[in-house]
Design an enzyme around this catalytic site. Structure first.
Site, PDB file in Angstrom:
ATOM      1  N   GLY A  71      46.048 -17.436  69.923  1.00  0.00           N
ATOM      2  CA  GLY A  71      45.092 -18.425  70.229  1.00  0.00           C
ATOM      3  C   GLY A  71      45.592 -19.667  69.427  1.00  0.00           C
ATOM      4  O   GLY A  71      45.137 -20.771  69.855  1.00  0.00           O
ATOM      5  N   THR A 235      62.177 -16.998  75.350  1.00  0.00           N
ATOM      6  CA  THR A 235      62.196 -15.601  75.844  1.00  0.00           C
ATOM      7  C   THR A 235      60.785 -14.970  75.662  1.00  0.00           C
ATOM      8  O   THR A 235      60.144 -15.119  74.597  1.00  0.00           O
ATOM      9  CB  THR A 235      63.366 -14.939  75.369  1.00  0.00           C
ATOM     10  OG1 THR A 235      64.521 -15.716  75.689  1.00  0.00           O
ATOM     11  CG2 THR A 235      63.161 -13.459  75.808  1.00  0.00           C
ATOM     12  N   CYS A 323      38.767 -19.502  51.486  1.00  0.00           N
ATOM     13  CA  CYS A 323      39.307 -19.571  50.141  1.00  0.00           C
ATOM     14  C   CYS A 323      40.585 -20.350  50.125  1.00  0.00           C
ATOM     15  O   CYS A 323      41.531 -19.779  50.835  1.00  0.00           O
ATOM     16  CB  CYS A 323      39.530 -18.092  49.541  1.00  0.00           C
ATOM     17  SG  CYS A 323      39.612 -17.948  47.988  1.00  0.00           S
TER      18      CYS A 323
HETATM   19  C1  LIG Z   1      37.922 -18.924  67.592  1.00  0.00           C
HETATM   20  C2  LIG Z   1      39.309 -18.744  67.432  1.00  0.00           C
HETATM   21  N1  LIG Z   1      40.151 -19.450  67.809  1.00  0.00           N
HETATM   22  C3  LIG Z   1      41.302 -19.425  67.524  1.00  0.00           C
HETATM   23  C4  LIG Z   1      41.837 -18.130  66.646  1.00  0.00           C
HETATM   24  C5  LIG Z   1      43.355 -18.193  66.415  1.00  0.00           C
HETATM   25  O1  LIG Z   1      43.662 -16.971  67.138  1.00  0.00           O
HETATM   26  P1  LIG Z   1      45.325 -16.417  66.743  1.00  0.00           P
HETATM   27  O2  LIG Z   1      44.895 -15.525  65.724  1.00  0.00           O
HETATM   28  O3  LIG Z   1      45.432 -15.614  67.810  1.00  0.00           O
HETATM   29  O4  LIG Z   1      46.228 -17.344  66.484  1.00  0.00           O
HETATM   30  C6  LIG Z   1      40.902 -17.374  66.202  1.00  0.00           C
HETATM   31  C7  LIG Z   1      41.269 -16.173  65.334  1.00  0.00           C
HETATM   32  O5  LIG Z   1      40.973 -16.117  64.335  1.00  0.00           O
HETATM   33  C8  LIG Z   1      39.660 -17.536  66.633  1.00  0.00           C
HETATM   34  O6  LIG Z   1      38.445 -16.697  66.142  1.00  0.00           O
END
Ligand SMILES: Cc1ncc(COP(=O)(O)O)c(C=O)c1O
Length: 387
Positions: A71, A235, A323
């Site tokens: 993400g 890759t 934190c």
């Molecule tokens: C809303 C949101 N965006 C992005 C991320 C980041 O994703 P990743 O942990 O796969 O990098 C998270 C993960 O906590 C998330 O909750």
């Protein structure tokens, strides 16, 4: 002690079916999908099958699917990639985004881009009219998350998309918390870019997707190979990709049934908390909150102390605070919702998953109130109030 995991918004366990599906790619099917020989060619169809499975779930063309490392990378690619292609301009985002979007935007601002941060109401939801007012002729991107990771607040992405479409501005949504849990078809939401990740839906960590609508102007972040049609070099994480495809199909098959059950569990949990504790506040508007999340603010107690006490009882949750370097900073999301710092610091996030049971919720309802009472008695927050 039986441990209870209520931190599914942070991550989820890999489902055994997903793990089984991945294992051959950590063994005999080790070829590089870009290789022309048989080792590579026997792997390649599995890469494309997973791409198709995820594309089907998004109602997208497989050519729109770009695999990333998760993400965070998908969010960075959406925001920075569009900015790099445009070279200059203005970005509209919100005050409640995940740091992956938030910090990508503030990094661009340091490089000379401009940004407008849309506020939220006390329910943690963005008003589409604010997005409309923020648009400028030089706006190059609007980025509004689908479901907030701390509160579960569902954002009005569809309404925002009718505004961005009219203005001809690309719309990105971070759907990391909603994919596999709510409908996330890119055309229904009206988004041009969507970030998703496998580890929130019982898939492996370190694999994500950025879905990119054809015609969206975007530069790659990672270059140096021709993979993913030159949009993301390196890759491919084939085991992760195959696992993501499997997790996607499994999640969809049970989605409605799981979340109807969790909605009932959430009601049971909230009712129980409100009956056994005073001065506790469930954040957000239940009608606009995704049912697996309960963000709870407790007066006169610190979130970290509650988290650690619950952990000693075998119950895993997270706080609403980030934190950093030993000092407790209140969550930017709760502060944006107008919450006082001290109450924001007394916030816990309980996030349920497909395996959460009524017995687990009842157990938490049993152990949590005495923890709060004990900590309140010891709390300097209570003592200073009393003085
Ligand atoms: C809303 C949101 N965006 C992005 C991320 C980041 O994703 P990743 O942990 O796969 O990098 C998270 C993960 O906590 C998330 O909750």
């Amino acid at each position: 002690m039986n441990r209870i995991y209520l931190d599914h918004n942070a991550t989820t366990p890999v489902r055994p079916e997903v793990r089984d599906r991945m294992l051959p790619f950590l063994g005999e099917l080790f070829g590089n999908p870009s290789s022309a020989h048989s080792f590579g060619q026997e792997v390649k169809p599995h890469l494309e099958e997973a791409r198709q499975r995820i594309a089907d779930q998004l109602g997208a063309n497989p050519a729109q699917i770009v695999f990333t490392s998760g993400g965070t990378e998908s969010d960075n690619m959406a925001v920075k990639g569009v900015a790099f292609a445009a070279e200059k301009g203005h970005i509209v985002t919100t005050v409640i985004e995940h740091p992956a979007v938030m910090q990508a935007v503030s990094w661009l601002v340091k490089k000379g881009f401009e940004a407008t941060y849309i506020p939220v109401g006390s329910d943690g939801v963005v008003n589409p009219d604010d997005v409309k007012r923020a648009l400028r002729p030089e706006t190059i991107l609007v980025s509004v998350m689908h479901v907030n990771n701390e509160t579960g607040a569902i954002q009005p992405v569809e309404e925002i998309s009718s505004i961005t479409k009219e203005a001809g501005v690309p719309l990105h949504t971070d759907a990391v918390q909603s994919f596999g849990k709510l409908p996330t078809r890119v055309d229904d939401l009206g988004v041009d870019l969507m970030s998703i990740a496998a580890h929130k839906i019982y898939g492996p960590k370190g694999i994500g997707v950025l879905s990119i609508r054809k015609g969206t102007r975007i530069d790659p972040l990672i270059i140096g190979g021709a993979q993913e049609k030159r949009r993301r070099s390196g890759t491919e994480n084939i085991a992760g990709i195959v696992g993501f495809g499997e997790a996607t199909v499994l999640a969809e098959a049970e989605r409605e049934q799981v979340y109807a059950r969790l909605a009932a569990l959430r009601r049971r949990f909230v009712t129980g908390l409100e009956a056994s504790l005073t001065e506790v506040y469930v954040n957000g508007d239940a009608a606009r909150t995704f049912p697996s999340t309960v963000s709870l603010s407790v007066s006169h107690v610190e979130g970290e102390s509650m988290l650690l006490s619950l952990d000693m009882e075998g119950v895993a949750v997270s706080t609403g605070s980030a934190c950093s370097s030993g000092s407790l900073e209140p969550s930017h999301v709760l502060v944006a919702m107008g919450m006082e710092t001290v109450l924001a610091q007394g916030t816990l996030r309980f996030s349920m998953g497909r395996g959460t049971t009524e017995a687990e919720i009842d157990h938490v309802l049993e152990v949590f109130p005495p923890i709060v009472e004990r900590l309140r008695k010891m709390s300097p927050l209570t003592r200073s109030q009393a003085c």
